[in-house]
Scaffold this motif. Structure first.
Motif, mmCIF file in Angstrom:
data_model
loop_
_atom_site.group_PDB
_atom_site.id
_atom_site.type_symbol
_atom_site.label_atom_id
_atom_site.label_comp_id
_atom_site.label_asym_id
_atom_site.label_seq_id
_atom_site.Cartn_x
_atom_site.Cartn_y
_atom_site.Cartn_z
ATOM 1 N N TYR A 65 0.919 -1.069 0.203
ATOM 2 C CA TYR A 65 -0.036 -0.048 -0.113
ATOM 3 C C TYR A 65 0.809 1.156 -0.118
ATOM 4 C CZ TYR A 65 0.831 0.841 5.154
ATOM 5 O OH TYR A 65 0.944 1.012 6.380
ATOM 6 N N PHE A 66 0.323 2.352 -0.570
ATOM 7 C CA PHE A 66 0.881 3.569 -0.526
ATOM 8 C C PHE A 66 0.245 4.835 -0.170
ATOM 9 C CE2 PHE A 66 2.035 7.371 -2.784
ATOM 10 C CZ PHE A 66 3.628 7.387 -2.929
ATOM 11 N N PHE A 67 0.657 5.629 0.706
ATOM 12 C CA PHE A 67 0.208 6.835 1.147
ATOM 13 C C PHE A 67 0.215 7.959 0.337
ATOM 14 C CE2 PHE A 67 -0.510 10.571 3.954
ATOM 15 C CZ PHE A 67 -1.590 10.130 4.590
ATOM 16 N N PRO A 68 -0.649 8.323 -0.492
ATOM 17 C CA PRO A 68 -0.571 9.602 -1.492
ATOM 18 C C PRO A 68 -0.903 10.839 -0.932
ATOM 19 C CG PRO A 68 -2.573 8.541 -2.161
ATOM 20 C CD PRO A 68 -1.988 7.774 -0.740
ATOM 21 N N CYS A 69 -0.318 11.970 -1.339
ATOM 22 C CA CYS A 69 -0.507 13.207 -0.858
ATOM 23 C C CYS A 69 -0.393 14.080 -1.827
ATOM 24 C CB CYS A 69 0.308 13.610 0.473
ATOM 25 S SG CYS A 69 -0.215 13.282 2.164
ATOM 26 N N SER A 70 -0.782 13.763 -2.923
ATOM 27 C CA SER A 70 -0.728 14.843 -4.328
ATOM 28 C C SER A 70 -1.735 15.734 -4.166
ATOM 29 C CB SER A 70 -0.952 13.802 -5.596
ATOM 30 O OG SER A 70 -1.883 12.948 -5.560
ATOM 31 N N ILE A 71 -1.621 16.801 -4.876
ATOM 32 C CA ILE A 71 -2.464 17.951 -4.861
ATOM 33 C C ILE A 71 -2.828 18.259 -6.218
ATOM 34 C CG2 ILE A 71 -1.907 18.604 -2.684
ATOM 35 C CD1 ILE A 71 -0.291 20.786 -3.584
ATOM 36 N N ASN A 72 -2.160 17.782 -7.319
ATOM 37 C CA ASN A 72 -2.548 17.954 -8.624
ATOM 38 C C ASN A 72 -2.300 16.722 -9.406
ATOM 39 O OD1 ASN A 72 0.147 17.845 -9.444
ATOM 40 N ND2 ASN A 72 0.509 20.033 -8.339
ATOM 41 N N GLU A 73 -2.727 16.708 -10.918
ATOM 42 C CA GLU A 73 -2.326 15.610 -11.680
ATOM 43 C C GLU A 73 -1.082 15.262 -11.788
ATOM 44 O OE1 GLU A 73 -4.442 15.209 -15.181
ATOM 45 O OE2 GLU A 73 -6.436 15.657 -14.513
ATOM 46 N N ALA A 74 0.053 16.120 -11.853
ATOM 47 C CA ALA A 74 1.235 15.931 -12.150
ATOM 48 C C ALA A 74 1.902 15.203 -11.057
ATOM 49 C CB ALA A 74 1.913 17.329 -12.525
ATOM 50 N N GLU A 75 1.367 15.444 -9.856
ATOM 51 C CA GLU A 75 2.021 14.736 -8.654
ATOM 52 C C GLU A 75 1.553 13.336 -8.680
ATOM 53 O OE1 GLU A 75 3.292 18.429 -5.563
ATOM 54 O OE2 GLU A 75 1.421 17.081 -5.082
ATOM 55 N N ALA A 76 0.125 13.445 -8.974
ATOM 56 C CA ALA A 76 -0.727 12.052 -8.850
ATOM 57 C C ALA A 76 0.016 11.006 -9.863
ATOM 58 C CB ALA A 76 -2.224 12.033 -9.327
ATOM 59 N N ILE A 77 0.474 11.497 -10.971
ATOM 60 C CA ILE A 77 1.415 10.676 -11.998
ATOM 61 C C ILE A 77 2.514 10.090 -11.621
ATOM 62 C CG2 ILE A 77 2.231 10.840 -14.145
ATOM 63 C CD1 ILE A 77 -0.268 12.421 -15.199
ATOM 64 N N GLN A 78 3.062 11.324 -10.715
ATOM 65 C CA GLN A 78 4.406 10.856 -10.281
ATOM 66 C C GLN A 78 4.295 9.962 -9.195
ATOM 67 O OE1 GLN A 78 5.984 14.063 -7.777
ATOM 68 N NE2 GLN A 78 8.303 13.551 -8.629
ATOM 69 N N GLU A 79 3.166 9.798 -8.486
ATOM 70 C CA GLU A 79 3.073 8.768 -7.422
ATOM 71 C C GLU A 79 2.909 7.625 -8.219
ATOM 72 O OE1 GLU A 79 1.194 11.631 -3.892
ATOM 73 O OE2 GLU A 79 -0.248 10.521 -5.160
ATOM 74 N N ALA A 80 1.919 7.486 -9.129
ATOM 75 C CA ALA A 80 1.714 6.178 -9.955
ATOM 76 C C ALA A 80 2.948 5.608 -10.323
ATOM 77 C CB ALA A 80 0.855 6.469 -10.744
ATOM 78 N N ASP A 81 3.742 6.463 -10.921
ATOM 79 C CA ASP A 81 5.214 6.009 -11.392
ATOM 80 C C ASP A 81 6.144 5.608 -10.730
ATOM 81 O OD1 ASP A 81 4.000 6.717 -13.806
ATOM 82 O OD2 ASP A 81 5.147 8.472 -14.381
ATOM 83 N N PHE A 82 6.119 6.289 -9.402
ATOM 84 C CA PHE A 82 6.760 5.672 -8.184
ATOM 85 C C PHE A 82 6.507 4.286 -7.779
ATOM 86 C CE2 PHE A 82 7.885 5.271 -3.806
ATOM 87 C CZ PHE A 82 8.977 5.927 -3.457
ATOM 88 N N ILE A 83 5.284 4.108 -7.712
ATOM 89 C CA ILE A 83 4.924 2.799 -7.304
ATOM 90 C C ILE A 83 5.196 1.823 -8.617
ATOM 91 C CG2 ILE A 83 2.887 1.342 -7.093
ATOM 92 C CD1 ILE A 83 1.331 3.931 -5.697
ATOM 93 N N ILE A 84 4.926 1.905 -9.729
ATOM 94 C CA ILE A 84 5.124 1.020 -10.820
ATOM 95 C C ILE A 84 6.523 0.730 -10.996
ATOM 96 C CG2 ILE A 84 5.089 1.080 -13.247
ATOM 97 C CD1 ILE A 84 2.551 3.059 -13.142
#
Length: 216
Positions: free
Chosen positions: A63-82
């Motif tokens: 599991y991962f704890f996201p704290c993104s506040i915009n789409e760019a950060e959300a994509i960055q979090e996804a890529d970190f997990i991938i």
């Protein structure tokens, strides 16, 4: 029925053989985005815990704890997990832990997002994970699922937390985290415990569970 537990740096595992004999699966915190500075980081025990569950052949996921506040950060979090989970043998979806980061004053960078924005950013991460072949899910409390997310926009596996004798969430869910004070042989102190409720939508079902059967 045995438990499914989730662990992080805050848990001390003393005997993995005992853990294996006592649980059906382990969900490990992969990492998080810091709620103040927004830095992406691995859980300090991620590498050691992952190595152990692979070595002892314990069904597992992350599991991962996201704290993104915009789409760019959300994509960055996804890529970190991938990137982290390339080649991982997952027994369950990878869950995004959606909750308040700074409970006392709600000073966390994503704590005051609107319901619509929070939902959208989780959807961005989930969609990107699934496009990369990683089944995605959302973890949250019953109250959070009902009030802080629009679950009609998140058609992903749900892991619901409600520390009670019964889970009252009315939506579809796979896992119910019923306690934060479980006692598991091989782990010092309390540990979060969950039960598998329905395996209908599991992409990689756990050994010993029949797809389509409900467990309560």
């Amino acid at each position: 029925m045995s438990d499914i537990i989730d662990i992080s740096y805050f848990n001390k595992v003393t005997d993995w053989q005992k853990v294996k004999a006592s649980v059906d699966a382990v969900v490990i915190r992969l990492g998080y985005r810091g709620y103040s500075k927004g830095t992406l980081a691995y859980d300090k025990s991620y590498a050691a815990f992952r190595k152990a569950v692979e070595q002892f052949n314990i069904p597992h996921s992350f599991y991962f704890f996201p704290c993104s506040i915009n789409e760019a950060e959300a994509i960055q979090e996804a890529d970190f997990i991938i990137q982290a989970l390339a080649g991982a043998d997952l027994a369950l979806p990878v869950f995004l832990d959606s909750e308040i980061a700074e409970v006392k004053n709600k000073f966390g960078r994503s704590d005051k997002l609107s319901r619509a924005t929070r939902t959208h950013l989780l959807a961005v991460i989930c969609e990107r994970l699934q496009a990369a072949g990683i089944p995605a899910g959302v973890y949250a409390s019953t109250s959070w699922l009902n009030n802080q997310l629009d679950m009609t926009q998140l058609p992903y596996t749900v892991w619901v937390a409600q520390y009670n004798t019964k889970c009252t969430y009315k939506g579809s869910y796979l896992l119910w985290q019923y306690s934060s004070k479980g006692q598991i042989p091989g782990i010092s102190g309390n540990v979060d415990c969950s039960r598998l409720v329905n395996v209908q939508d599991v992409v990689f079902p756990l050994p010993g569970y029949e797809v389509g059967k409900t467990y309560r």
